[in-house]
Design a protein around this motif. Structure first.
Motif, mmCIF file in Angstrom:
data_model
loop_
_atom_site.group_PDB
_atom_site.id
_atom_site.type_symbol
_atom_site.label_atom_id
_atom_site.label_comp_id
_atom_site.label_asym_id
_atom_site.label_seq_id
_atom_site.Cartn_x
_atom_site.Cartn_y
_atom_site.Cartn_z
ATOM 1 N N LEU A 269 -9.548 -5.761 0.001
ATOM 2 C CA LEU A 269 -8.620 -4.772 -0.539
ATOM 3 C C LEU A 269 -9.341 -3.485 -0.920
ATOM 4 O O LEU A 269 -8.845 -2.384 -0.651
ATOM 5 C CB LEU A 269 -7.899 -5.352 -1.762
ATOM 6 N N CYS A 270 -10.498 -3.617 -1.545
ATOM 7 C CA CYS A 270 -11.256 -2.419 -1.933
ATOM 8 C C CYS A 270 -11.650 -1.600 -0.711
ATOM 9 O O CYS A 270 -11.566 -0.367 -0.723
ATOM 10 C CB CYS A 270 -12.494 -2.809 -2.732
ATOM 11 N N HIS A 271 -12.062 -2.254 0.364
ATOM 12 C CA HIS A 271 -12.449 -1.528 1.578
ATOM 13 C C HIS A 271 -11.234 -0.881 2.242
ATOM 14 O O HIS A 271 -11.308 0.269 2.695
ATOM 15 C CB HIS A 271 -13.168 -2.461 2.541
ATOM 16 N N LEU A 272 -10.120 -1.591 2.300
ATOM 17 C CA LEU A 272 -8.912 -1.014 2.879
ATOM 18 C C LEU A 272 -8.439 0.195 2.067
ATOM 19 O O LEU A 272 -7.971 1.196 2.617
ATOM 20 C CB LEU A 272 -7.797 -2.062 2.932
ATOM 21 N N ALA A 273 -8.575 0.092 0.751
ATOM 22 C CA ALA A 273 -8.059 1.139 -0.126
ATOM 23 C C ALA A 273 -8.889 2.411 -0.107
ATOM 24 O O ALA A 273 -8.442 3.443 -0.601
ATOM 25 C CB ALA A 273 -7.976 0.599 -1.561
ATOM 26 N N GLN A 274 -10.066 2.370 0.455
ATOM 27 C CA GLN A 274 -10.937 3.544 0.453
ATOM 28 C C GLN A 274 -10.463 4.636 1.397
ATOM 29 O O GLN A 274 -11.021 5.729 1.387
ATOM 30 C CB GLN A 274 -12.372 3.132 0.803
ATOM 31 N N HIS A 275 -9.433 4.367 2.186
ATOM 32 C CA HIS A 275 -8.994 5.331 3.197
ATOM 33 C C HIS A 275 -7.535 5.702 2.964
ATOM 34 O O HIS A 275 -6.648 4.848 2.963
ATOM 35 C CB HIS A 275 -9.221 4.759 4.597
ATOM 36 N N GLU A 276 -7.316 6.983 2.748
ATOM 37 C CA GLU A 276 -5.993 7.507 2.405
ATOM 38 C C GLU A 276 -4.929 7.088 3.416
ATOM 39 O O GLU A 276 -3.776 6.887 3.062
ATOM 40 C CB GLU A 276 -6.068 9.040 2.327
ATOM 41 N N VAL A 277 -5.329 6.947 4.675
ATOM 42 C CA VAL A 277 -4.361 6.612 5.712
ATOM 43 C C VAL A 277 -3.720 5.244 5.477
ATOM 44 O O VAL A 277 -2.629 4.968 5.963
ATOM 45 C CB VAL A 277 -5.040 6.673 7.108
ATOM 46 N N ASN A 278 -4.388 4.371 4.714
ATOM 47 C CA ASN A 278 -3.832 3.044 4.408
ATOM 48 C C ASN A 278 -3.009 3.032 3.130
ATOM 49 O O ASN A 278 -2.361 2.018 2.822
ATOM 50 C CB ASN A 278 -4.966 2.021 4.250
ATOM 51 N N ALA A 279 -3.044 4.127 2.360
ATOM 52 C CA ALA A 279 -2.514 4.100 0.994
ATOM 53 C C ALA A 279 -1.025 3.798 0.943
ATOM 54 O O ALA A 279 -0.572 2.992 0.123
ATOM 55 C CB ALA A 279 -2.820 5.422 0.296
ATOM 56 N N ARG A 280 -0.221 4.445 1.789
ATOM 57 C CA ARG A 280 1.220 4.246 1.717
ATOM 58 C C ARG A 280 1.601 2.795 1.959
ATOM 59 O O ARG A 280 2.422 2.216 1.228
ATOM 60 C CB ARG A 280 1.918 5.170 2.740
ATOM 61 N N ASP A 281 0.996 2.172 2.985
ATOM 62 C CA ASP A 281 1.289 0.755 3.244
ATOM 63 C C ASP A 281 0.869 -0.111 2.065
ATOM 64 O O ASP A 281 1.555 -1.076 1.722
ATOM 65 C CB ASP A 281 0.555 0.296 4.511
ATOM 66 N N MET A 282 -0.250 0.235 1.451
ATOM 67 C CA MET A 282 -0.737 -0.572 0.327
ATOM 68 C C MET A 282 0.164 -0.419 -0.890
ATOM 69 O O MET A 282 0.408 -1.389 -1.612
ATOM 70 C CB MET A 282 -2.178 -0.185 0.008
ATOM 71 N N ILE A 283 0.675 0.774 -1.118
ATOM 72 C CA ILE A 283 1.586 0.978 -2.248
ATOM 73 C C ILE A 283 2.874 0.204 -2.031
ATOM 74 O O ILE A 283 3.338 -0.540 -2.898
ATOM 75 C CB ILE A 283 1.864 2.482 -2.447
ATOM 76 N N VAL A 284 3.458 0.364 -0.853
ATOM 77 C CA VAL A 284 4.720 -0.318 -0.545
ATOM 78 C C VAL A 284 4.538 -1.832 -0.550
ATOM 79 O O VAL A 284 5.420 -2.583 -0.987
ATOM 80 C CB VAL A 284 5.263 0.153 0.821
ATOM 81 N N GLY A 285 3.379 -2.305 -0.083
ATOM 82 C CA GLY A 285 3.135 -3.742 0.012
ATOM 83 C C GLY A 285 2.643 -4.403 -1.255
ATOM 84 O O GLY A 285 2.369 -5.605 -1.257
ATOM 85 N N GLY A 286 2.520 -3.661 -2.359
ATOM 86 C CA GLY A 286 2.088 -4.259 -3.618
ATOM 87 C C GLY A 286 0.591 -4.331 -3.801
ATOM 88 O O GLY A 286 0.108 -4.870 -4.807
ATOM 89 N N ALA A 287 -0.180 -3.792 -2.859
ATOM 90 C CA ALA A 287 -1.641 -3.884 -2.963
ATOM 91 C C ALA A 287 -2.209 -2.987 -4.056
ATOM 92 O O ALA A 287 -3.275 -3.283 -4.616
ATOM 93 C CB ALA A 287 -2.278 -3.534 -1.617
ATOM 94 N N LEU A 288 -1.514 -1.886 -4.383
ATOM 95 C CA LEU A 288 -2.015 -1.004 -5.443
ATOM 96 C C LEU A 288 -2.120 -1.751 -6.762
ATOM 97 O O LEU A 288 -3.092 -1.602 -7.504
ATOM 98 C CB LEU A 288 -1.095 0.205 -5.585
ATOM 99 N N TRP A 289 -1.114 -2.578 -7.045
ATOM 100 C CA TRP A 289 -1.122 -3.297 -8.321
ATOM 101 C C TRP A 289 -2.217 -4.355 -8.341
ATOM 102 O O TRP A 289 -2.786 -4.637 -9.402
ATOM 103 C CB TRP A 289 0.262 -3.903 -8.557
ATOM 104 N N GLU A 290 -2.518 -4.922 -7.204
ATOM 105 C CA GLU A 290 -3.652 -5.832 -7.133
ATOM 106 C C GLU A 290 -4.961 -5.078 -7.356
ATOM 107 O O GLU A 290 -5.891 -5.587 -7.983
ATOM 108 C CB GLU A 290 -3.681 -6.573 -5.796
ATOM 109 N N MET A 291 -5.040 -3.858 -6.841
ATOM 110 C CA MET A 291 -6.232 -3.047 -7.073
ATOM 111 C C MET A 291 -6.417 -2.750 -8.563
ATOM 112 O O MET A 291 -7.539 -2.787 -9.087
ATOM 113 C CB MET A 291 -6.147 -1.741 -6.289
ATOM 114 N N VAL A 292 -5.315 -2.461 -9.252
ATOM 115 C CA VAL A 292 -5.391 -2.233 -10.698
ATOM 116 C C VAL A 292 -5.890 -3.494 -11.391
ATOM 117 O O VAL A 292 -6.759 -3.447 -12.270
ATOM 118 C CB VAL A 292 -4.019 -1.803 -11.244
#
Length: 352
Positions: A269-292
């Motif tokens: 997750l940390c590696h995927l999150a390092q790239h802005e192009v993945n951010a929207r999918d991660m936000i919609v998919g709930g990954a942002l909250w896992e990052m928190v």
């Protein structure tokens, strides 16, 4: 050398025979690759019937001709009409391949091609299991990984994964693909030839050893993507993992009770999150909250630090967290946990 996992493969009866297919699948199959030593796995096998076969090939001081004859004899047994002979020959090759000094010799003598032939045509699952373990061990050598792929190994492993029922077979296949996922040069082929889809398909098994290798493969793949983007200075397309539908499983297992699985998914997750192009999918998919959550609760300080740095460096994440600032503050003050925050925020996004 990577840590060694042992698994026994009993000698099933059953024949070799005609080519294997999987409905709409291709007839090619098999491969494997690592990232760094801690991300590689090798497999060893016990054999009651041929306890001295390993020693007879690797005796110190043996004449070159004697060694060559030993290799050829063992490898010729992989083509036997007797399934038990093929099984024990593949075990011998797998155990020999676990030692780096033997890997080049096995490949030079045609061993890799013969093992891939077993994946392509054998119908005995024990043969397939041991052959996949042997291929995985050979692919501990980076030079062999490209040979595996060039001979159709990824699709062969993918078909084996689809057809297999035994968790130990899936463990061998998942370990092989996970090692291949650590080779940045193979990522496009891993995606196009079904390697990522094969990993995700194996989650049906739910065996913890299989899931551990799946998580390792995903973490290896995500790290290679991140490294390639950093070297190029930009990433123009979203992660191949996200495109192949891996994100829901990643998010689901970011809090897995098994620490080896959880730790690797946190890194992915940390590696995927390092790239802005993945951010929207991660936000919609709930990954942002896992990052928190990872930034606060991961058992490893280096992962917590990486998550915090990533959250602070991606504008889309910062904007989303600012948008929810009041909610975050009220939830923290009222003592509600992060899971409640995640669920509420996800529900709000669905309804907005």
């Amino acid at each position: 050398m990577a840590s060694s996992s042992s698994a026994s493969a009993g000698g099933g009866a059953g024949g070799g025979g005609g080519p294997r297919t999987n409905g709409g699948g291709g007839s090619n199959r098999g491969s494997f690759r690592p990232e760094r030593p801690s991300n590689l796995n090798s497999f060893s096998f016990k054999s009651k019937h041929h306890p001295t076969v390993r020693r007879s090939i690797s005796l110190p001081g043996a004449a070159k001709d004697e060694v060559d004859v030993g290799w050829q004899r063992i490898l010729s047994m992989l083509e036997s009409q007797d399934a038990n002979v093929r099984i024990h020959a593949a075990k011998a090759v797998a155990n020999l391949a676990a030692e780096e000094a033997n890997q080049e010799k096995i490949v030079s003598a045609g061993g890799l091609s013969l093992l891939l032939m077993l994946l392509r045509s054998d119908e005995d699952e024990t043969v397939l299991r041991v052959a996949a373990g042997a291929i995985a061990n050979l692919a501990m050598n980076e030079a062999n990984q490209e040979l595996v792929v060039a001979e159709g190994g990824i699709s062969l492993l993918a078909v084996t994964a689809e057809d297999a029922e035994d968790p130990q077979t899936l463990r061998m296949v998942a370990g092989a693909i996970a090692n291949l996922c650590g080779n940045g040069k193979l990522q496009t082929k891993l995606r196009s030839e079904g390697g990522i889809r094969a990993l995700l398909g194996m989650v049906r098994c739910r065996h913890p050893d299989v899931l551990r290798h799946i998580a390792r493969g995903i973490a290896n793949f995500a790290k290679c993507e991140s490294r390639a983007a950093a070297q190029a200075g930009t990433k123009t397309g979203k992660s191949l993992l996200i495109e192949d539908g891996a994100l829901p499983w990643i998010v689901q297992n970011a809090s897995n009770e098994a620490s080896p699985i959880r730790r690797r998914i946190e890194l992915a997750l940390c590696h995927l999150a390092q790239h802005e192009v993945n951010a929207r999918d991660m936000i919609v998919g709930g990954a942002l909250w896992e990052m928190v959550r990872i930034s606060r609760d991961s058992s490893r300080e280096d992962i917590r630090s990486l998550a915090r740095r990533t959250l602070g460096s991606i504008p889309a994440f910062q904007a989303e967290l600012r948008r929810l600032q009041i909610e975050v503050f009220s939830i923290i003050r009222s003592g509600r946990n992060l899971v409640s925050f995640s669920s509420m925020s996800h529900e709000k996004r669905k309804n907005s």
